[in-house]
Scaffold this motif. Structure first.
Motif, PDB file in Angstrom:
ATOM      1  N   ILE A  12       0.889  -1.208   0.073  1.00  0.00           N
ATOM      2  CA  ILE A  12       0.001  -0.087  -0.087  1.00  0.00           C
ATOM      3  C   ILE A  12       0.845   1.329  -0.110  1.00  0.00           C
ATOM      4  O   ILE A  12       0.550   2.233  -0.777  1.00  0.00           O
ATOM      5  N   ILE A  13       1.993   1.279   0.731  1.00  0.00           N
ATOM      6  CA  ILE A  13       2.814   2.147   0.740  1.00  0.00           C
ATOM      7  C   ILE A  13       3.467   2.933  -0.681  1.00  0.00           C
ATOM      8  O   ILE A  13       3.536   4.100  -1.041  1.00  0.00           O
ATOM      9  N   LEU A  14       3.758   1.799  -1.547  1.00  0.00           N
ATOM     10  CA  LEU A  14       4.008   2.232  -2.960  1.00  0.00           C
ATOM     11  C   LEU A  14       3.190   3.052  -3.590  1.00  0.00           C
ATOM     12  O   LEU A  14       3.446   4.356  -4.296  1.00  0.00           O
ATOM     13  N   PHE A  15       1.909   2.663  -3.383  1.00  0.00           N
ATOM     14  CA  PHE A  15       0.584   3.730  -4.018  1.00  0.00           C
ATOM     15  C   PHE A  15       0.514   4.827  -3.201  1.00  0.00           C
ATOM     16  O   PHE A  15       0.341   5.931  -3.847  1.00  0.00           O
ATOM     17  N   TRP A  16       0.557   4.716  -1.808  1.00  0.00           N
ATOM     18  CA  TRP A  16       0.462   5.895  -0.843  1.00  0.00           C
ATOM     19  C   TRP A  16       1.630   7.159  -1.247  1.00  0.00           C
ATOM     20  O   TRP A  16       1.313   8.296  -1.530  1.00  0.00           O
ATOM     21  N   GLU A  17       2.864   6.525  -1.666  1.00  0.00           N
ATOM     22  CA  GLU A  17       3.823   7.388  -2.250  1.00  0.00           C
ATOM     23  C   GLU A  17       3.642   7.938  -3.406  1.00  0.00           C
ATOM     24  O   GLU A  17       3.930   9.232  -3.630  1.00  0.00           O
ATOM     25  N   MET A  18       3.194   7.123  -4.329  1.00  0.00           N
ATOM     26  CA  MET A  18       2.785   7.520  -5.669  1.00  0.00           C
ATOM     27  C   MET A  18       1.744   8.788  -5.526  1.00  0.00           C
ATOM     28  O   MET A  18       1.933   9.860  -6.193  1.00  0.00           O
ATOM     29  N   LEU A  19       0.777   8.602  -4.757  1.00  0.00           N
ATOM     30  CA  LEU A  19      -0.165   9.607  -4.642  1.00  0.00           C
ATOM     31  C   LEU A  19       0.539  10.999  -3.969  1.00  0.00           C
ATOM     32  O   LEU A  19      -0.029  11.970  -4.571  1.00  0.00           O
ATOM     33  N   GLY A  20       1.472  10.888  -3.088  1.00  0.00           N
ATOM     34  CA  GLY A  20       1.903  11.999  -2.446  1.00  0.00           C
ATOM     35  C   GLY A  20       2.730  12.816  -3.607  1.00  0.00           C
ATOM     36  O   GLY A  20       2.904  14.020  -3.305  1.00  0.00           O
ATOM     37  N   TRP A  70      -1.361  -1.874 -12.552  1.00  0.00           N
ATOM     38  CA  TRP A  70       0.048  -1.652 -13.374  1.00  0.00           C
ATOM     39  C   TRP A  70       0.826  -0.513 -12.706  1.00  0.00           C
ATOM     40  O   TRP A  70       1.952  -0.649 -12.628  1.00  0.00           O
ATOM     41  N   GLU A  71       0.204   0.745 -12.360  1.00  0.00           N
ATOM     42  CA  GLU A  71       0.867   1.544 -11.832  1.00  0.00           C
ATOM     43  C   GLU A  71       1.654   1.331 -10.673  1.00  0.00           C
ATOM     44  O   GLU A  71       2.753   1.787 -10.447  1.00  0.00           O
ATOM     45  N   ILE A  72       1.160   0.609  -9.818  1.00  0.00           N
ATOM     46  CA  ILE A  72       1.606   0.381  -8.629  1.00  0.00           C
ATOM     47  C   ILE A  72       2.864  -1.037  -8.876  1.00  0.00           C
ATOM     48  O   ILE A  72       3.848  -0.968  -8.389  1.00  0.00           O
ATOM     49  N   ALA A  73       2.460  -1.986  -9.619  1.00  0.00           N
ATOM     50  CA  ALA A  73       3.197  -3.116  -9.865  1.00  0.00           C
ATOM     51  C   ALA A  73       4.539  -2.692 -10.693  1.00  0.00           C
ATOM     52  O   ALA A  73       5.534  -3.335 -10.271  1.00  0.00           O
ATOM     53  N   LYS A  74       4.498  -1.532 -11.368  1.00  0.00           N
ATOM     54  CA  LYS A  74       5.934  -1.282 -12.302  1.00  0.00           C
ATOM     55  C   LYS A  74       6.675  -0.690 -11.264  1.00  0.00           C
ATOM     56  O   LYS A  74       7.846  -0.444 -11.594  1.00  0.00           O
ATOM     57  N   LEU A  75       6.428  -0.156  -9.907  1.00  0.00           N
ATOM     58  CA  LEU A  75       7.210   0.319  -8.800  1.00  0.00           C
ATOM     59  C   LEU A  75       7.915  -0.731  -8.101  1.00  0.00           C
ATOM     60  O   LEU A  75       8.764  -0.566  -7.359  1.00  0.00           O
ATOM     61  N   TYR A  76       7.242  -2.124  -8.330  1.00  0.00           N
ATOM     62  CA  TYR A  76       7.633  -3.158  -7.481  1.00  0.00           C
ATOM     63  C   TYR A  76       9.007  -3.930  -7.966  1.00  0.00           C
ATOM     64  O   TYR A  76       9.048  -4.305  -9.005  1.00  0.00           O
ATOM     65  N   THR A  77       9.524  -4.264  -6.939  1.00  0.00           N
ATOM     66  CA  THR A  77      10.790  -4.925  -7.353  1.00  0.00           C
ATOM     67  C   THR A  77      11.288  -5.984  -6.110  1.00  0.00           C
ATOM     68  O   THR A  77      10.483  -6.028  -5.074  1.00  0.00           O
ATOM     69  N   VAL A  78      12.052  -6.885  -6.240  1.00  0.00           N
ATOM     70  CA  VAL A  78      12.470  -8.063  -5.298  1.00  0.00           C
ATOM     71  C   VAL A  78      12.821  -7.260  -4.061  1.00  0.00           C
ATOM     72  O   VAL A  78      12.835  -7.737  -2.916  1.00  0.00           O
ATOM     73  N   HIS A  80      11.526  -5.016  -2.516  1.00  0.00           N
ATOM     74  CA  HIS A  80      10.322  -4.566  -1.560  1.00  0.00           C
ATOM     75  C   HIS A  80       9.844  -6.058  -0.678  1.00  0.00           C
ATOM     76  O   HIS A  80       8.981  -5.778  -0.217  1.00  0.00           O
ATOM     77  N   LEU A  81      10.344  -7.036  -1.050  1.00  0.00           N
ATOM     78  CA  LEU A  81      10.083  -8.094  -0.307  1.00  0.00           C
ATOM     79  C   LEU A  81      10.636  -8.143   1.185  1.00  0.00           C
ATOM     80  O   LEU A  81      11.310  -7.320   1.435  1.00  0.00           O
TER      81      LEU A  81
END
Length: 345
Positions: A12-20, A70-78, A80-81
């Motif tokens: 959720i933080i990935l999307f939250w930061e994108m909104l910020g 997709w907008e969230i997923a494209k920020l996601y990398t290993v 973030h695990l």
């Protein structure tokens, strides 16, 4: 009593930061959906999946963000695990083992997540499913992350440009044309029984690309962290593979520590001493299969196995394919590389 499906705050933080970054208000929206108003430092906290999806959907609609998953997923990398998952994955000798780690650790990312591997024709299908979410809307958001994770893992072994031939979603969802244009070699499927991607079986025995190593690590100083310890053991043990291998007590004595402390450090990395021995044997066997024409039976004997069948089972457990297929895939790949080099002259 019913469980509450939870997801790690990191997602959720990935999307939250994108909104910020676009100046969108988030605090009141988070509170409206019964989520913490502040998410700083809560990457490893757990949040309810249902509320999280509602928050993402409401915010995306208000900001006019299309294909939000997709907008969230494209920020996601290993990266973030969870730390434990990254640690175990860093020590995976092959792509097959890294994908198995992802399956075993998936519930640390979402408590209702199930991830498994199925052989399907000439591919390994990496499947995921969020249990207990039947009837929920906008499941394409978490399913994008579920599919991106194995893609990111494969890219660590194959290269950053790799994309699956097929990407399937459980949700009745197909990405918009603008997103599909970013995946020209990928076919998208909707309303499947699980989310999944296919990985060619010839990739399963690949080792990580450009894995950094410090060949100066000594065993005693390596006890400061599990990764260094495992690396030093992988440097030490090849010298013993064709004879009597040191016991765990022997290794503890070499490192000036107790057997219990050694076991604790290995457990922290999600590995046992036998796992490391099997990895070292695999690496030696893989080298011989790729670089020589030595018979598989002779390789088995040189690795200390009692029979070729025993060796084949152990090798396939690490590489996902038996030794003869591993050798064949490597030869075919080498021939293709030679052909490409000659055609470029």
């Amino acid at each position: 009593m019913a469980e509450i499906p939870l997801t790690r705050g990191q997602h959720i933080i990935l999307f939250w930061e994108m909104l910020g970054k676009i100046g969108a208000p988030t605090e009141s929206l988070l509170e409206k959906h019964k989520l913490p108003a502040l998410l700083y430092g809560k990457e490893d906290a757990y949040l309810p999946i249902k509320n999280s999806i509602h928050f993402v959907e409401t915010a995306a609609r208000a900001q006019g963000i299309t294909d939000c998953g997709w907008e969230i997923a494209k920020l996601y990398t290993v990266e973030h695990l969870t730390y434990g998952t990254r640690l175990q994955m860093a020590n995976a000798p092959t792509l097959f083992q890294a994908l198995r780690v992802a399956c075993l650790r998936t519930r640390f990312e979402a408590t209702n997540s199930k991830m498994w591997l199925e052989f399907h024709k000439s591919s390994l299908r990496v499947c995921t499913h969020l249990q207990g979410t039947a009837g929920h809307h906008h499941l394409e958001y978490p399913q994008w992350i579920q599919n991106i994770l194995p893609i990111e893992i494969v890219r660590h072994f194959v290269g950053r440009r790799w994309a699956p031939e097929t990407m399937a979603f459980e949700a009745r969802y197909v990405p918009g044309l603008s997103v599909q244009a970013l995946w020209p070699a990928t076919r998208f499927l909707a309303a499947e029984k699980s989310s999944w991607i296919d990985v060619p079986v010839e990739y399963l025995g690949l080792t990580p690309i450009n894995k950094e190593r410090d060949d100066n690590t000594d065993l005693e100083s390596a006890l400061e962290n599990p990764n260094s310890l495992i690396h030093s053991l992988r440097l030490l043990l090849p010298a013993y593979i064709d004879g009597k291998t040191p016991s765990l007590r022997d290794i503890a004595d070499m490192a000036n520590t107790s057997t219990r402390s050694l076991q604790r450090l290995l457990a922290e990395a999600g590995m046992g001493y036998r796992d490391i021995l099997n990895t070292v044997r695999f690496e030696k066997a893989a080298h011989l299969l790729k670089e020589t024409d030595i018979k598989i039976t002779d390789i088995a004997m040189s690795m200390g196995y009692s029979s070729a069948a025993h060796f084949t089972r152990a090798f396939q457990n690490v590489a996902g394919v038996p030794p003869f297929k591993f050798r064949l895939f490597h030869r075919i790949s080498a021939w293709k590389d030679v052909g490409l080099a000659e055609s470029g002259k």
